[in-house]
Design a protein around this motif. Structure first.
Motif, PDB file in Angstrom:
ATOM      1  N   ASN A 141       1.151  -1.457   0.166  1.00  0.00           N
ATOM      2  CA  ASN A 141       0.397   0.231   0.404  1.00  0.00           C
ATOM      3  C   ASN A 141       1.101   1.228   0.013  1.00  0.00           C
ATOM      4  O   ASN A 141       2.036   1.607   0.190  1.00  0.00           O
ATOM      5  N   ASN A 142       0.329   2.475  -0.055  1.00  0.00           N
ATOM      6  CA  ASN A 142       0.886   3.470  -0.760  1.00  0.00           C
ATOM      7  C   ASN A 142       1.025   4.165   0.483  1.00  0.00           C
ATOM      8  O   ASN A 142       0.931   5.696   1.277  1.00  0.00           O
ATOM      9  N   GLU A 143       0.460   3.941   2.367  1.00  0.00           N
ATOM     10  CA  GLU A 143       0.443   4.620   3.438  1.00  0.00           C
ATOM     11  C   GLU A 143       1.910   4.974   3.927  1.00  0.00           C
ATOM     12  O   GLU A 143       3.087   3.927   4.072  1.00  0.00           O
ATOM     13  N   PRO A 144       2.001   5.525   5.116  1.00  0.00           N
ATOM     14  CA  PRO A 144       3.024   5.741   6.011  1.00  0.00           C
ATOM     15  C   PRO A 144       3.600   4.819   6.334  1.00  0.00           C
ATOM     16  O   PRO A 144       2.946   4.101   6.483  1.00  0.00           O
ATOM     17  N   VAL A 145       4.741   4.418   6.302  1.00  0.00           N
ATOM     18  CA  VAL A 145       5.498   3.147   7.325  1.00  0.00           C
ATOM     19  C   VAL A 145       6.223   3.889   8.169  1.00  0.00           C
ATOM     20  O   VAL A 145       6.751   5.080   8.229  1.00  0.00           O
ATOM     21  N   ILE A 146       6.546   3.095   9.403  1.00  0.00           N
ATOM     22  CA  ILE A 146       6.767   3.374  10.593  1.00  0.00           C
ATOM     23  C   ILE A 146       8.358   2.237  10.861  1.00  0.00           C
ATOM     24  O   ILE A 146       7.389   0.901  11.165  1.00  0.00           O
ATOM     25  N   PHE A 147       9.425   2.851  11.084  1.00  0.00           N
ATOM     26  CA  PHE A 147      10.440   1.322  11.503  1.00  0.00           C
ATOM     27  C   PHE A 147      10.109   2.164  12.799  1.00  0.00           C
ATOM     28  O   PHE A 147      10.599   2.992  13.386  1.00  0.00           O
ATOM     29  N   ASN A 148      10.538   0.816  13.741  1.00  0.00           N
ATOM     30  CA  ASN A 148      10.124   0.977  15.616  1.00  0.00           C
ATOM     31  C   ASN A 148      10.629   0.102  16.126  1.00  0.00           C
ATOM     32  O   ASN A 148      11.417  -0.995  16.443  1.00  0.00           O
ATOM     33  N   ASP A 149      11.905   0.790  16.469  1.00  0.00           N
ATOM     34  CA  ASP A 149      13.066  -0.706  17.629  1.00  0.00           C
ATOM     35  C   ASP A 149      12.722  -1.170  18.705  1.00  0.00           C
ATOM     36  O   ASP A 149      11.464  -0.593  18.599  1.00  0.00           O
ATOM     37  N   CYS A 150      13.268  -2.550  18.648  1.00  0.00           N
ATOM     38  CA  CYS A 150      11.946  -3.409  19.760  1.00  0.00           C
ATOM     39  C   CYS A 150      12.333  -2.979  20.648  1.00  0.00           C
ATOM     40  O   CYS A 150      12.378  -3.796  21.945  1.00  0.00           O
ATOM     41  N   ASP A 151      13.498  -2.353  21.839  1.00  0.00           N
ATOM     42  CA  ASP A 151      13.812  -1.901  22.823  1.00  0.00           C
ATOM     43  C   ASP A 151      13.470  -0.896  23.129  1.00  0.00           C
ATOM     44  O   ASP A 151      14.189  -0.224  24.267  1.00  0.00           O
ATOM     45  N   HIS A 152      12.551  -0.431  23.547  1.00  0.00           N
ATOM     46  CA  HIS A 152      12.027   0.505  24.424  1.00  0.00           C
ATOM     47  C   HIS A 152      10.540   1.065  23.879  1.00  0.00           C
ATOM     48  O   HIS A 152       9.758   0.142  23.638  1.00  0.00           O
ATOM     49  N   CYS A 153      10.227   2.175  25.079  1.00  0.00           N
ATOM     50  CA  CYS A 153       8.471   2.236  24.884  1.00  0.00           C
ATOM     51  C   CYS A 153       8.710   3.357  24.876  1.00  0.00           C
ATOM     52  O   CYS A 153       9.265   4.331  25.524  1.00  0.00           O
ATOM     53  N   PHE A 154       7.736   4.418  24.582  1.00  0.00           N
ATOM     54  CA  PHE A 154       7.040   5.439  25.008  1.00  0.00           C
ATOM     55  C   PHE A 154       5.994   6.170  24.175  1.00  0.00           C
ATOM     56  O   PHE A 154       4.920   4.808  24.384  1.00  0.00           O
ATOM     57  N   TYR A 155       5.137   7.187  24.437  1.00  0.00           N
ATOM     58  CA  TYR A 155       4.223   7.711  23.961  1.00  0.00           C
ATOM     59  C   TYR A 155       4.567   9.449  23.931  1.00  0.00           C
ATOM     60  O   TYR A 155       5.568   9.805  24.201  1.00  0.00           O
ATOM     61  N   SER A 156       3.944   9.845  23.396  1.00  0.00           N
ATOM     62  CA  SER A 156       3.701  10.986  22.234  1.00  0.00           C
ATOM     63  C   SER A 156       2.244  11.594  21.967  1.00  0.00           C
ATOM     64  O   SER A 156       1.709  10.809  21.023  1.00  0.00           O
ATOM     65  N   GLU A 157       1.816  12.314  22.784  1.00  0.00           N
ATOM     66  CA  GLU A 157       0.478  12.801  22.609  1.00  0.00           C
ATOM     67  C   GLU A 157       0.265  13.972  20.876  1.00  0.00           C
ATOM     68  O   GLU A 157      -0.288  13.943  20.322  1.00  0.00           O
ATOM     69  N   GLU A 158       1.810  14.445  20.752  1.00  0.00           N
ATOM     70  CA  GLU A 158       1.849  15.361  19.764  1.00  0.00           C
ATOM     71  C   GLU A 158       1.459  14.617  18.688  1.00  0.00           C
ATOM     72  O   GLU A 158       0.913  14.748  17.466  1.00  0.00           O
ATOM     73  N   PHE A 159       1.966  13.741  18.338  1.00  0.00           N
ATOM     74  CA  PHE A 159       2.060  12.491  17.495  1.00  0.00           C
ATOM     75  C   PHE A 159       0.802  11.849  17.704  1.00  0.00           C
ATOM     76  O   PHE A 159       0.583  11.970  16.360  1.00  0.00           O
TER      77      PHE A 159
END
Length: 267
Positions: A141-159
């Motif tokens: 598909n043509n949607e955005p793609v995210i590559f996310n490291d496997c060794d952390h956790c996070f949260y972003s309200e702005e995102f």
């Protein structure tokens, strides 16, 4: 008359539409509830084909992605940091065959994420970019793609608040405030991201291990150029943002409310 009462509200994870409709003219409200999450708007890739040698050398028996914190494996926290709050089309894990003894890696991933796509490699590639490229054939598909490291956790309200506008960006990064030289950093000029740099604190926007691209085609184009030009012995994902057309494109960083890394033994 047919009367409908519609509520639209937001609770961290999703936007919901609730519609209650009266079932007859007397005004009795029927049990008619409709929920809407919105369109699938991104692909999530978790590259985790690293050897994890630092953990092995200190006696850890499990492969790094399966090491547990509070009863849950590393990759669970990384994936949940996105799947809990963002709509996605595909969730892809790229791992190692040797980490799947007795099918433990696949079974564990599927236990937590039944819709996951999994690809296992014969050996560890020399850098996360090459691991990430293994996902290209799985995204149609043509949607955005995210590559996310496997060794952390996070949260972003702005995102989270801006997730429906990612398709307007050429690239995007999640960042956190730091001045430690052990991280990668955004290079900015007049507030605009013009590139990244490894292991040197040129500002205070450290990259949190979440790398976004407008679509998989752009990632494919950029990563091919990067592999031809990179002078590092290891192909870091952050380096892709120094390659045109991305280096002169529309790149934005979203600040994390928190980012907890556990990629090294000390962490």
């Amino acid at each position: 008359k047919k009367i409908s009462i519609v509520y639209i509200f937001n609770i961290r994870k999703n936007t919901y539409i609730m519609q209650f409709t009266n079932s007859n003219i007397s005004g009795r409200i029927s049990n008619n509830f409709k929920e809407k999450r919105g369109d699938n708007i991104m692909n999530i890739v978790i590259p985790m084909a690293g050897a994890g040698s630092r953990f092995y050398n200190l006696g850890y028996k499990e492969p790094k992605p399966l090491i547990k914190i509070k009863g849950y494996p590393f990759f669970y926290y990384a994936a949940k940091s996105l799947t809990n709050y963002y709509n996605y089309n595909k969730l892809i894990f790229i791992g190692l065959k040797k980490h799947n003894e007795n099918n433990i890696l696949i079974d564990t991933i599927k236990y937590y994420f039944k819709d996951a796509l999994i690809k296992l490699l014969d050996e560890t590639p020399p850098g996360a970019v090459l691991t990430s490229r293994e996902a290209i054939e799985l995204i149609d598909n043509n949607e955005p793609v995210i590559f996310n490291d496997c060794d952390h956790c996070f949260y972003s309200e702005e995102f989270r608040l801006n997730q429906h506008y990612l398709y307007k960006l050429d690239g995007f990064l999640l960042t956190f405030k730091s001045d430690k030289p052990c991280y990668s950093y955004c290079i900015k000029k007049e507030g605009k991201i013009t590139g990244t740099i490894e292991k040197k604190a040129v500002g205070n926007d450290a990259i949190a291990g979440v790398y976004g691209f407008k679509n998989i085609s752009l990632f494919d184009e950029i990563s091919k150029k990067y592999l031809d030009r990179c002078y590092y012995s290891e192909f870091y994902t952050s380096g892709l943002y120094n390659i045109e057309p991305l280096s002169c494109g529309n790149i934005k960083n979203f600040e994390c409310d928190f980012n907890i890394s556990f990629g090294t033994v000390d962490e």
